[in-house]
Design a protein around this motif. Structure first.
Motif, short mmCIF file in Angstrom:
data_model
loop_
_atom_site.label_atom_id
_atom_site.label_comp_id
_atom_site.label_asym_id
_atom_site.label_seq_id
_atom_site.Cartn_x
_atom_site.Cartn_y
_atom_site.Cartn_z
N ARG A 193 16.00 -30.73 -6.33
CA ARG A 193 14.67 -29.99 -6.27
C ARG A 193 13.73 -31.27 -6.34
NH1 ARG A 193 12.78 -25.23 -10.52
NH2 ARG A 193 10.86 -24.69 -9.33
N ASN A 194 12.86 -31.13 -5.23
CA ASN A 194 11.75 -32.35 -5.21
C ASN A 194 10.85 -31.76 -4.30
OD1 ASN A 194 12.85 -32.88 -2.33
ND2 ASN A 194 14.19 -34.28 -3.42
N LYS A 195 9.88 -32.79 -3.90
CA LYS A 195 8.72 -32.49 -3.06
C LYS A 195 9.26 -31.78 -1.45
CE LYS A 195 5.22 -35.18 -5.18
NZ LYS A 195 4.60 -36.36 -5.25
N THR A 196 10.38 -32.11 -1.24
CA THR A 196 10.60 -31.79 -0.04
C THR A 196 11.78 -30.80 0.06
OG1 THR A 196 12.14 -33.88 0.45
CG2 THR A 196 9.96 -33.95 1.46
N SER A 197 12.61 -30.50 -0.86
CA SER A 197 13.70 -29.63 -0.97
C SER A 197 13.41 -28.39 -1.25
CB SER A 197 14.91 -30.29 -1.46
OG SER A 197 15.49 -31.31 -0.97
N SER A 198 13.53 -27.46 -0.72
CA SER A 198 13.16 -25.91 -0.99
C SER A 198 14.48 -25.06 -1.00
CB SER A 198 12.13 -25.38 -0.30
OG SER A 198 11.03 -26.11 0.21
N PHE A 199 14.10 -24.09 -1.85
CA PHE A 199 15.33 -23.10 -2.12
C PHE A 199 14.76 -21.76 -1.92
CE2 PHE A 199 16.12 -26.90 -4.36
CZ PHE A 199 17.39 -27.26 -4.30
N LEU A 200 15.97 -20.97 -1.35
CA LEU A 200 15.67 -19.58 -1.19
C LEU A 200 17.01 -19.00 -2.06
CD1 LEU A 200 14.27 -17.00 -0.21
CD2 LEU A 200 15.59 -16.84 1.92
N ILE A 201 16.62 -18.43 -3.23
CA ILE A 201 17.65 -17.88 -4.14
C ILE A 201 17.77 -16.45 -4.23
CG2 ILE A 201 18.70 -17.96 -6.65
CD1 ILE A 201 17.21 -20.59 -6.93
N ILE A 202 18.79 -16.01 -3.91
CA ILE A 202 19.12 -14.60 -3.76
C ILE A 202 19.97 -14.12 -5.03
CG2 ILE A 202 20.37 -12.43 -2.46
CD1 ILE A 202 19.54 -14.08 0.04
N THR A 203 19.63 -13.39 -5.87
CA THR A 203 20.35 -12.97 -7.09
C THR A 203 20.04 -11.55 -7.39
OG1 THR A 203 20.58 -13.78 -9.31
CG2 THR A 203 18.33 -13.93 -8.46
N HIS A 204 21.07 -11.20 -8.55
CA HIS A 204 20.62 -10.00 -9.15
C HIS A 204 20.25 -10.06 -10.55
CE1 HIS A 204 21.95 -6.79 -6.38
NE2 HIS A 204 23.14 -7.54 -5.89
N TYR A 205 20.45 -11.38 -11.05
CA TYR A 205 20.33 -11.58 -12.40
C TYR A 205 18.98 -12.48 -12.49
CZ TYR A 205 24.67 -9.78 -12.05
OH TYR A 205 25.93 -8.84 -11.69
N GLN A 206 18.25 -12.17 -13.84
CA GLN A 206 17.28 -12.76 -14.41
C GLN A 206 17.95 -14.12 -15.06
OE1 GLN A 206 15.17 -10.69 -17.35
NE2 GLN A 206 13.66 -12.58 -17.78
N ARG A 207 18.96 -14.02 -15.48
CA ARG A 207 19.53 -15.58 -16.41
C ARG A 207 19.45 -16.78 -15.65
NH1 ARG A 207 26.13 -15.03 -16.75
NH2 ARG A 207 26.30 -14.98 -14.52
N LEU A 208 19.83 -16.60 -14.24
CA LEU A 208 19.60 -17.87 -13.34
C LEU A 208 18.30 -18.17 -13.35
CD1 LEU A 208 21.22 -19.84 -11.41
CD2 LEU A 208 20.62 -18.44 -9.52
N LEU A 209 17.30 -17.31 -13.15
CA LEU A 209 15.98 -17.38 -12.80
C LEU A 209 15.27 -18.10 -14.00
CD1 LEU A 209 14.93 -14.54 -10.69
CD2 LEU A 209 15.96 -16.65 -9.67
N ASP A 210 15.78 -17.64 -15.08
CA ASP A 210 15.20 -18.01 -16.36
C ASP A 210 15.63 -19.68 -16.42
OD1 ASP A 210 14.16 -15.60 -17.28
OD2 ASP A 210 15.85 -15.38 -18.63
N GLN A 211 16.53 -20.06 -16.01
CA GLN A 211 16.84 -21.42 -16.11
C GLN A 211 16.21 -22.29 -14.91
OE1 GLN A 211 20.98 -22.65 -16.97
NE2 GLN A 211 21.13 -20.44 -17.70
N ILE A 212 15.89 -21.74 -13.66
CA ILE A 212 15.51 -22.38 -12.65
C ILE A 212 14.00 -22.57 -12.77
CG2 ILE A 212 15.16 -22.54 -10.15
CD1 ILE A 212 18.25 -21.32 -10.13
N ALA A 213 13.33 -21.38 -12.96
CA ALA A 213 11.79 -21.06 -13.00
C ALA A 213 11.33 -21.38 -11.75
CB ALA A 213 11.12 -22.01 -13.87
#
Lengths: 246, 415
Positions: A193-213
């Motif tokens: 994760r930096n200024k040029t790398s982006s992510f599209l995260i498909i998930t069912h769970y909040q637990r991953l998003l809590d860690q990634i923000a």
């Protein structure tokens, strides 16, 4: 703008899966898409990666300013688009190290750069693998052959870390993972994760998003994005499901 | 088409031992029962899958005036034999203490003995019978006891429209070990019908690697038969990447206790060509094991067949036999016919077979392409992985490398 999807409609065998979907992702942003089963999340991933069985009936997708539909599957990957598969397939007899070297060299070649030799690549791969908690023995195995569900997902993250894409699409990479494996996924994302790398995260769970923000969370139902906002949306879904978004 | 009697008569000067009573009578008996135009050919298992044009265009023209030998190896570890147009031979690095080799033309008594001994082996095999009738060349090769030898045999048939009928006899004496690499690299329209007989004495071992890379309608019917005595092992791998029609028929008789035969093959067939494969292993004694595995890749309008058969005699208790055929069809117009057979007359055996035919897995192609590798390379990666287990089990790096060179050349030219 790294990725721009405008009014995208997609069908497969006359069944409409994506319905007038729009989404924009800037460089360095992390977006999450949540949605019930069958809402079209994996179709969106596969359409972005270039899988050929879908029929795009309307709309446009631009990636790094280029019309994505002008690029075939491998050219999209060479441009820096990566899909971590929901169900990675086993490729018996194809050893991990030469496979990933071929992938890296295809990308270098496409950009007119010098290809990496086997020795240098093996050293780099081993270092990255060790950082992500992979044993050297695992690198001697065939791609995904005999891997557990968790090992397959971790191998997707290793590939992502080696290929260093501009946009990584993680299709339910966190599904079925234990806490330790989930840490590897989040570690892999944080490392890239930096200024040029982006992510599209498909998930069912909040637990991953809590860690990634993530910077943005979207809710997808019936083939379109019906709500966008902050991580608080994930908290609402965790509490009361998708009914209120239907 | 001419009758076989007429073909035989007009080419008699080239046929080995045509003036010897035994061979004359032997051949006349075969000719009587051999009708090139009959429906029998179409219905006979030895010929029904081969290219009929091959049988209809026999040209028996021989000329030894332009022989020029080019050996394939400079490695001192290998002895080398070049068979030029079936007629003449050149040898290098052949140690006479280890091996005795004679052209059949100089040992016709031995030929008669061998024919007499083997006359019941292939009674109804048209290809073998045609070979016996029109036989014009071959050699006898004996590897002495307790000896190791690595040999390369290159068969060259570079004379336009010529036809070669050869029988080669390999006698591997007790506790000896032979690595035999045979190469068919013909580039001229021609036809070769070659039969190798292997006799493996007690405790001996042979690895027979065959590379077939014929082009330009240089057709080949290649037949082998191995007789395995006690504790002997016959391993064979046929690697056929020819751009022409071929037939490969390979047989083994496990006559000694605890003997073993492994007949394996890899074939690539494209365009309009026909590839006819057959293996047959007879378990005739106690505790023998065998493996028949053929894998193929078919493109365009290619046709291929693989008939495999395991026979277990009532004496063949504790047999361990395995058969497998796997084929990838890269074109909707390609055709493959598979027929595995097991005939078991013993009650304490382990025998199994499997066969799969199908297109390449599109999900695998998608996965590999999604990593930036183009479709052609992705297909090549999957083809290599498909046959990799057979090549890896050879466990000899230098041979694996040789096969990979032919494989890479084929894939670069054809996919």
């Amino acid at each position: 703008m790294l990725l721009s999807i405008k009014n995208l409609s997609v069908s497969i065998e006359d069944k409409k899966i994506l319905n007038n979907l729009s989404l924009e992702i800037n460089e360095g942003e992390v977006h999450a898409i949540m949605g019930p089963n069958g809402s079209g999340k994996s179709t969106l991933s596969n359409v972005l990666a270039g899988k050929e069985e879908y029929n795009v009936t309307s709309g446009e997708i631009r990636f790094k300013g280029k019309n994505l539909f002008d690029l075939n599957i491998e050219k999209r990957a060479q441009e820096g688009l990566f899909l971590a598969f929901q169900y990675p397939v086993a490729v018996p007899g194809v050893n991990i190290t030469p496979f990933l070297q071929a992938a890296v060299n295809s990308k270098l070649k496409a950009h007119g750069k010098e290809e990496v030799d086997a020795l240098t690549f093996a050293k780099n791969l081993k270092e990255t693998a060790n950082q992500l908690g992979f044993s050297s023995d695992m690198l001697k195995r065939s791609v995904n052959e005999g891997f557990s569900g968790g090992e397959k997902k971790r191998f997707e993250i290793l590939q992502m870390s080696i290929l260093k894409p501009h946009l990584s699409i993680l299709d339910e990479t966190d599904s079925g993972l234990d806490i330790d494996a989930l840490k590897i996924v989040t570690e892999g994302i944080h490392r890239l994760r930096n200024k040029t790398s982006s992510f599209l995260i498909i998930t069912h769970y909040q637990r991953l998003l809590d860690q990634i923000a993530p910077d943005h969370v979207h809710v997808m139902t019936n083939g379109k994005i019906v709500k966008s906002g902050s991580i608080s949306i994930a908290e609402q879904i965790e509490l009361s499901g998708y009914k209120k978004f239907g | 088409m001419e009758s076989l009697q007429k073909i035989y008569g007009s080419n008699i000067e080239h046929i080995l031992g045509a003036n010897l009573d035994y061979l004359q009578n032997f051949r006349q008996d075969l000719i009587k029962n051999f009708n090139l135009d009959s429906k029998q050919i179409q219905n006979n298992e030895s010929t029904k899958h081969i290219d009929r044009n091959v049988l209809n265009n026999l040209n028996f023209k021989m000329d030894s005036s332009s022989l020029n030998y080019q050996h394939l190896t400079n490695e001192r570890l290998y002895s080398s034999i070049v068979v030029k147009n079936g007629l003449d031979y050149s040898f290098i690095n052949l140690d006479k203490k280890k091996v005795i080799i004679n052209p059949l033309s100089s040992v016709l008594d031995l030929l008669i003995n061998k024919l007499e001994k083997n006359k019941n082996l292939f009674k109804d095999d048209y290809i073998v019978n045609l070979n016996s009738i029109l036989l014009n060349s071959g050699f006898d090769f004996t590897l002495n006891e307790h000896t190791n030898l690595k040999t390369i045999v290159l068969h060259e048939n570079n004379q336009l429209n010529s036809t070669i009928f050869a029988k080669n006899f390999f006698n591997i004496k007790k506790n000896s070990k032979l690595l035999l690499i045979e190469k068919f690299l013909n580039k001229t329209s021609s036809n070769s019908n070659i039969i190798n007989y292997f006799e493996l004495e007690e405790g001996s071992e042979a690895l027979h690697l065959v590379i077939q890379n014929n082009i330009n309608e240089s057709n080949l019917q290649f037949t082998t038969h191995a007789t395995c005595h006690q504790n002997s092992i016959f391993n064979q791998l046929i690697f056929n990447c020819s751009d022409t029609s071929l037939s490969n028929h390979h047989y083994a008789d496990l006559i000694g206790e605890h003997s073993e035969a492994n007949l394996k093959g890899i074939f690539f067939v494209g365009k309009k060509y026909i590839n006819d494969n057959k293996t047959n292993i007879n378990h005739l004694n106690y505790g023998c094991s065998s493996n028949q595995t053929y894998k193929g890749i078919l493109t365009d309008n290619a046709k291929a067949s693989y008939l495999s058969k395991t026979f277990v005699d009532k004496q063949g208790q504790k047999t361990d036999a395995y058969q497998l055929s796997k084929v990838i069809l890269l074109s909707e117009d390609a055709y493959f016919h598979s027929k595995p057979e097991l005939k078991i007359y013993a009650d304490d055996v382990k025998c199994s077979h499997g066969s799969t035919i199908g297109p390449i897995d599109e999900q695998l192609i998608y996965y590999i392409r999604s990593r930036g590798i183009n479709k052609k390379e992705a297909t090549n990666i999957l083809i290599k992985s498909f046959i990799n287990d057979i090549i890896e089990k050879l466990n000899i790096d230098s041979i694996q490398e040789q096969i990979e060179v032919y494989l890479d050349n084929y894939l670069n030219q054809n996919n």
